[in-house]
Design a protein around this motif. Sequence first.
Motif, PDB file in Angstrom:
ATOM      1  N   VAL A 142      -3.699  -0.216 -19.559  1.00 52.28           N
ATOM      2  CA  VAL A 142      -4.507  -1.227 -18.864  1.00 52.28           C
ATOM      3  C   VAL A 142      -4.592  -0.885 -17.382  1.00 52.28           C
ATOM      4  O   VAL A 142      -3.575  -0.688 -16.719  1.00 52.28           O
ATOM      5  CB  VAL A 142      -3.899  -2.637 -19.049  1.00 52.28           C
ATOM      6  N   LEU A 143      -5.808  -0.799 -16.888  1.00 51.36           N
ATOM      7  CA  LEU A 143      -6.047  -0.548 -15.463  1.00 51.36           C
ATOM      8  C   LEU A 143      -6.230  -1.886 -14.757  1.00 51.36           C
ATOM      9  O   LEU A 143      -6.971  -2.743 -15.237  1.00 51.36           O
ATOM     10  CB  LEU A 143      -7.326   0.272 -15.287  1.00 51.36           C
ATOM     11  N   SER A 144      -5.559  -2.073 -13.635  1.00 50.20           N
ATOM     12  CA  SER A 144      -5.701  -3.311 -12.868  1.00 50.20           C
ATOM     13  C   SER A 144      -5.983  -2.952 -11.421  1.00 50.20           C
ATOM     14  O   SER A 144      -5.265  -2.145 -10.832  1.00 50.20           O
ATOM     15  CB  SER A 144      -4.404  -4.135 -12.920  1.00 50.20           C
ATOM     16  N   VAL A 145      -7.028  -3.540 -10.872  1.00 51.32           N
ATOM     17  CA  VAL A 145      -7.306  -3.353  -9.440  1.00 51.32           C
ATOM     18  C   VAL A 145      -6.608  -4.480  -8.683  1.00 51.32           C
ATOM     19  O   VAL A 145      -6.859  -5.654  -8.927  1.00 51.32           O
ATOM     20  CB  VAL A 145      -8.831  -3.383  -9.168  1.00 51.32           C
ATOM     21  N   TYR A 146      -5.696  -4.107  -7.798  1.00 49.30           N
ATOM     22  CA  TYR A 146      -4.972  -5.101  -7.016  1.00 49.30           C
ATOM     23  C   TYR A 146      -5.657  -5.354  -5.670  1.00 49.30           C
ATOM     24  O   TYR A 146      -5.504  -6.409  -5.080  1.00 49.30           O
ATOM     25  CB  TYR A 146      -3.531  -4.629  -6.779  1.00 49.30           C
ATOM     26  N   PHE A 147      -6.381  -4.363  -5.190  1.00 41.43           N
ATOM     27  CA  PHE A 147      -7.118  -4.520  -3.946  1.00 41.43           C
ATOM     28  C   PHE A 147      -8.277  -3.539  -3.943  1.00 41.43           C
ATOM     29  O   PHE A 147      -8.074  -2.387  -4.322  1.00 41.43           O
ATOM     30  CB  PHE A 147      -6.195  -4.258  -2.741  1.00 41.43           C
ATOM     31  N   PRO A 148      -9.486  -3.942  -3.592  1.00 42.34           N
ATOM     32  CA  PRO A 148      -9.857  -5.261  -3.100  1.00 42.34           C
ATOM     33  C   PRO A 148      -9.935  -6.292  -4.232  1.00 42.34           C
ATOM     34  O   PRO A 148     -10.074  -5.914  -5.397  1.00 42.34           O
ATOM     35  CB  PRO A 148     -11.243  -5.017  -2.508  1.00 42.34           C
ATOM     36  N   ALA A 178     -13.722 -10.177   1.030  1.00 42.93           N
ATOM     37  CA  ALA A 178     -14.187  -9.217   2.033  1.00 42.93           C
ATOM     38  C   ALA A 178     -13.362  -7.928   1.931  1.00 42.93           C
ATOM     39  O   ALA A 178     -12.167  -7.963   1.631  1.00 42.93           O
ATOM     40  CB  ALA A 178     -14.028  -9.824   3.416  1.00 42.93           C
ATOM     41  N   HIS A 179     -13.999  -6.812   2.142  1.00 49.31           N
ATOM     42  CA  HIS A 179     -13.306  -5.527   2.059  1.00 49.31           C
ATOM     43  C   HIS A 179     -13.508  -4.802   3.393  1.00 49.31           C
ATOM     44  O   HIS A 179     -14.434  -4.022   3.568  1.00 49.31           O
ATOM     45  CB  HIS A 179     -13.870  -4.705   0.896  1.00 49.31           C
ATOM     46  N   GLU A 180     -12.620  -5.124   4.321  1.00 48.99           N
ATOM     47  CA  GLU A 180     -12.757  -4.524   5.646  1.00 48.99           C
ATOM     48  C   GLU A 180     -11.994  -3.208   5.702  1.00 48.99           C
ATOM     49  O   GLU A 180     -11.081  -2.968   4.924  1.00 48.99           O
ATOM     50  CB  GLU A 180     -12.221  -5.498   6.700  1.00 48.99           C
ATOM     51  N   SER A 181     -12.354  -2.410   6.670  1.00 49.96           N
ATOM     52  CA  SER A 181     -11.696  -1.115   6.817  1.00 49.96           C
ATOM     53  C   SER A 181     -10.235  -1.322   7.228  1.00 49.96           C
ATOM     54  O   SER A 181      -9.907  -2.195   8.021  1.00 49.96           O
ATOM     55  CB  SER A 181     -12.435  -0.297   7.872  1.00 49.96           C
ATOM     56  N   TYR A 182      -9.377  -0.516   6.641  1.00 54.08           N
ATOM     57  CA  TYR A 182      -7.941  -0.599   6.919  1.00 54.08           C
ATOM     58  C   TYR A 182      -7.649   0.284   8.131  1.00 54.08           C
ATOM     59  O   TYR A 182      -8.078   1.446   8.184  1.00 54.08           O
ATOM     60  CB  TYR A 182      -7.199  -0.087   5.685  1.00 54.08           C
ATOM     61  N   PRO A 183      -6.901  -0.235   9.102  1.00 49.69           N
ATOM     62  CA  PRO A 183      -6.778   0.507  10.361  1.00 49.69           C
ATOM     63  C   PRO A 183      -5.817   1.690  10.319  1.00 49.69           C
ATOM     64  O   PRO A 183      -5.847   2.544  11.199  1.00 49.69           O
ATOM     65  CB  PRO A 183      -6.259  -0.564  11.326  1.00 49.69           C
ATOM     66  N   GLY A 184      -4.964   1.760   9.328  1.00 49.28           N
ATOM     67  CA  GLY A 184      -3.936   2.813   9.336  1.00 49.28           C
ATOM     68  C   GLY A 184      -2.794   2.412  10.247  1.00 49.28           C
ATOM     69  O   GLY A 184      -2.757   1.307  10.797  1.00 49.28           O
ATOM     70  N   GLY A 185      -1.835   3.301  10.377  1.00 49.64           N
ATOM     71  CA  GLY A 185      -0.680   2.990  11.224  1.00 49.64           C
ATOM     72  C   GLY A 185       0.595   3.057  10.430  1.00 49.64           C
ATOM     73  O   GLY A 185       0.610   3.456   9.262  1.00 49.64           O
ATOM     74  N   ALA A 186       1.678   2.660  11.088  1.00 49.01           N
ATOM     75  CA  ALA A 186       3.002   2.808  10.474  1.00 49.01           C
ATOM     76  C   ALA A 186       3.408   1.548   9.727  1.00 49.01           C
ATOM     77  O   ALA A 186       3.321   0.441  10.268  1.00 49.01           O
ATOM     78  CB  ALA A 186       4.038   3.131  11.545  1.00 49.01           C
ATOM     79  N   ALA A 187       3.856   1.727   8.510  1.00 51.13           N
ATOM     80  CA  ALA A 187       4.482   0.682   7.709  1.00 51.13           C
ATOM     81  C   ALA A 187       3.753  -0.653   7.745  1.00 51.13           C
ATOM     82  O   ALA A 187       4.320  -1.694   8.027  1.00 51.13           O
ATOM     83  CB  ALA A 187       5.938   0.500   8.146  1.00 51.13           C
ATOM     84  N   ARG A 188       2.478  -0.621   7.446  1.00 50.03           N
ATOM     85  CA  ARG A 188       1.716  -1.868   7.360  1.00 50.03           C
ATOM     86  C   ARG A 188       1.750  -2.389   5.917  1.00 50.03           C
ATOM     87  O   ARG A 188       1.616  -1.598   4.980  1.00 50.03           O
ATOM     88  CB  ARG A 188       0.250  -1.629   7.720  1.00 50.03           C
ATOM     89  N   PRO A 189       1.888  -3.715   5.756  1.00 53.65           N
ATOM     90  CA  PRO A 189       1.836  -4.235   4.384  1.00 53.65           C
ATOM     91  C   PRO A 189       0.432  -4.092   3.810  1.00 53.65           C
ATOM     92  O   PRO A 189      -0.555  -4.293   4.502  1.00 53.65           O
ATOM     93  CB  PRO A 189       2.212  -5.715   4.545  1.00 53.65           C
ATOM     94  N   VAL A 190       0.355  -3.708   2.560  1.00 52.44           N
ATOM     95  CA  VAL A 190      -0.941  -3.654   1.872  1.00 52.44           C
ATOM     96  C   VAL A 190      -1.285  -5.082   1.469  1.00 52.44           C
ATOM     97  O   VAL A 190      -0.465  -5.765   0.848  1.00 52.44           O
ATOM     98  CB  VAL A 190      -0.851  -2.754   0.618  1.00 52.44           C
ATOM     99  N   PRO A 191      -2.475  -5.555   1.834  1.00 52.05           N
ATOM    100  CA  PRO A 191      -2.814  -6.941   1.503  1.00 52.05           C
ATOM    101  C   PRO A 191      -2.686  -7.219   0.006  1.00 52.05           C
ATOM    102  O   PRO A 191      -3.146  -6.412  -0.810  1.00 52.05           O
ATOM    103  CB  PRO A 191      -4.271  -7.065   1.961  1.00 52.05           C
ATOM    104  N   GLY A 192      -2.096  -8.326  -0.323  1.00 53.86           N
ATOM    105  CA  GLY A 192      -2.019  -8.731  -1.727  1.00 53.86           C
ATOM    106  C   GLY A 192      -0.659  -8.480  -2.330  1.00 53.86           C
ATOM    107  O   GLY A 192      -0.224  -7.339  -2.422  1.00 53.86           O
ATOM    108  N   SER A 193       0.025  -9.560  -2.678  1.00 54.42           N
ATOM    109  CA  SER A 193       1.257  -9.389  -3.430  1.00 54.42           C
ATOM    110  C   SER A 193       0.928  -9.516  -4.915  1.00 54.42           C
ATOM    111  O   SER A 193      -0.101 -10.067  -5.291  1.00 54.42           O
ATOM    112  CB  SER A 193       2.306 -10.423  -3.022  1.00 54.42           C
ATOM    113  N   VAL A 194       1.783  -9.008  -5.732  1.00 54.75           N
ATOM    114  CA  VAL A 194       1.524  -8.962  -7.170  1.00 54.75           C
ATOM    115  C   VAL A 194       2.737  -9.509  -7.910  1.00 54.75           C
ATOM    116  O   VAL A 194       3.868  -9.167  -7.569  1.00 54.75           O
ATOM    117  CB  VAL A 194       1.292  -7.499  -7.617  1.00 54.75           C
TER     118      VAL A 194
END
Lengths: 261, 171
Positions: free
Chosen positions: A173-179, A184-200
Motif C-alpha cells: 500500500v502506497l500512502s502519500v503523507y505530504f502534500p 497548499a503545497h508551498e516550496s520547502y526552504p531547506g536547512g538544518a533539521a527542519r520538521p517535515v510538515p505532518g505527523s503520522v
Amino acid sequence: MTIQLRNEEHPSRHLLSRLLAGDLDDKERGTTEKHVSSCSECKDLLVRIKVELESFHTSHNKENFLAQVKELAESTQTKHLAWWQLAWRPAGLLAAAAMIVALMLFSIQHLPEDPDTRMKGSGIELGLFVMEGSEAKITDPSQLRHPGDRIQFHLTAPAGGYLHLLGIDEAGVLSVYFPRPGAAHESYPGGAARPVPGSVILDDTLGRERVFVLICAEAMAPDELLARVRSLSGDPQQLLEAQELDLDCRQASVLITKEAK
Amino acid sequence: MISIRIEDLYDRYAHLLYRRCLALLGNPADAEDALQEVFVRAMRAADSFRGESEPSTWLYRICTNHCLNLIRSSRRRRLRQERRGQDPNLITHTTAEQVENAAMIRELLPAFDRKAQELAIYYFVDEMNQQEVAEAMGLSVPTVRKRLKKFIAKAQKILSKGADFDHPAQK
C-alpha cells in the motif's frame, strides 16, 4: 536432519499442490500429469496433498473467511494527522515546543548510521521523532515501532524545493503523507533539521514500511505522485526494497519496522 | 491494472499459504491469524497490483514478510506456543518428519538475513525446486543453488553446535 538439497528428478511438492489447485497452464499440467501417471512416489505424494487440501477446505468456511477479510480490509485504513491538526491542541502545542527544543539539541549531532537508511543527493538527512505524550523524542529510524505510534520526520536538506513524503508498506500500500490532498503545497526552504510538515499515526499493518522524502523542482499533487511512483514498478514489493526511486528529485528514504505491542 | 479476484486467490493459494504459515509459526491458531492478515493485506493492495509478477509470487511475498515479522517476536511467540501446545488434530496430514523440519527451519531462520530466510522458506517449507525458487525470487538457478548450499552449510554448523535449538519432540 534433512536440511539438504533434494533430488529434483520429480515434480516438486509445490508443483503438485498447484496442479491440484488448478493453477497450472495446459503445458505444465500435461507434463506433470504424465510424470505422475508413471511414478508411484509422486502418486502417493499427490494423494497426501489431496487429503491435505480437502482437509483445509473442510475445516475452513470460505465465505466467512472472505467476509471477515473484506470487513477488516475496509476498517484498517491508515489514519493520518496533519501537523496543523496536532498543533491547535494544547498538548499538541507542548509537543511542538518540545520538538523545537529537541531539534535545536539535535542539530549539532549526526544521525546514526543505518544500513536501511538511504540518502541520495548531497547532504540530505532524514530522521525521526516519536511523540510520547507531550514529548518529541528523537529516535533511531531502525528502532522497532508499534501501531498507534505518532511519528514525525525531520529533514536536513542543503537546498529547498517541493517536498513530498510517501510510504510503502509490506502490503504494497502506497500512502502519500505530504502534500495533503487539497492543502497548499508551498516550496520547502531547506536547512538544518527542519520538521517535515505532518505527523503520522502508524496503522496496524505490521512489518516494514519504507518512507521516501523527495525534494523536487516541481510540485506534484498526491494523485500525481502516486501515479508516478506506481509507474516505476508493477510490483509494490520492489518499491519497498528499492531504497531510492527513479525520479528526478533529491531524495532520502528510511525503513521503519512495525511490531505488535 | 490487473483485476484480482480475492475469491480466486483463496481457491488457488489459501491452503498453500496456510501450510506455510503453520510450518513457520508452529501452531494452527497463529497460522489462521496470519492467513487472514495476508489476505487483508492483499485485498488492501490489490489496486496497486499491475500483473508484472504472478499473483502467487506477490501473495507469497506478502506472506513471507508477515510471517518473518511474526517470527522476529519469537520469544513472545514461544511462550504462547508453550501455553497452547501443538494441536495434532489439525495437522494430522503432515508427517512427523515435516513437523520436525519445519520446527528446525523456524528455529534457524533468525540466524540468517532476510534474503536467505526467504530462500529457505521457498525451498524447505514450500518445497519448491530450485527453478521455482529462482522464478519466485527473480534469481538465476545457479545463484539459488549457491545460496542454498551456503544456507545449508551455516545451518549444519549451527545445528552441530547444538545451540539452544528446541526440538518439538523433546518438549
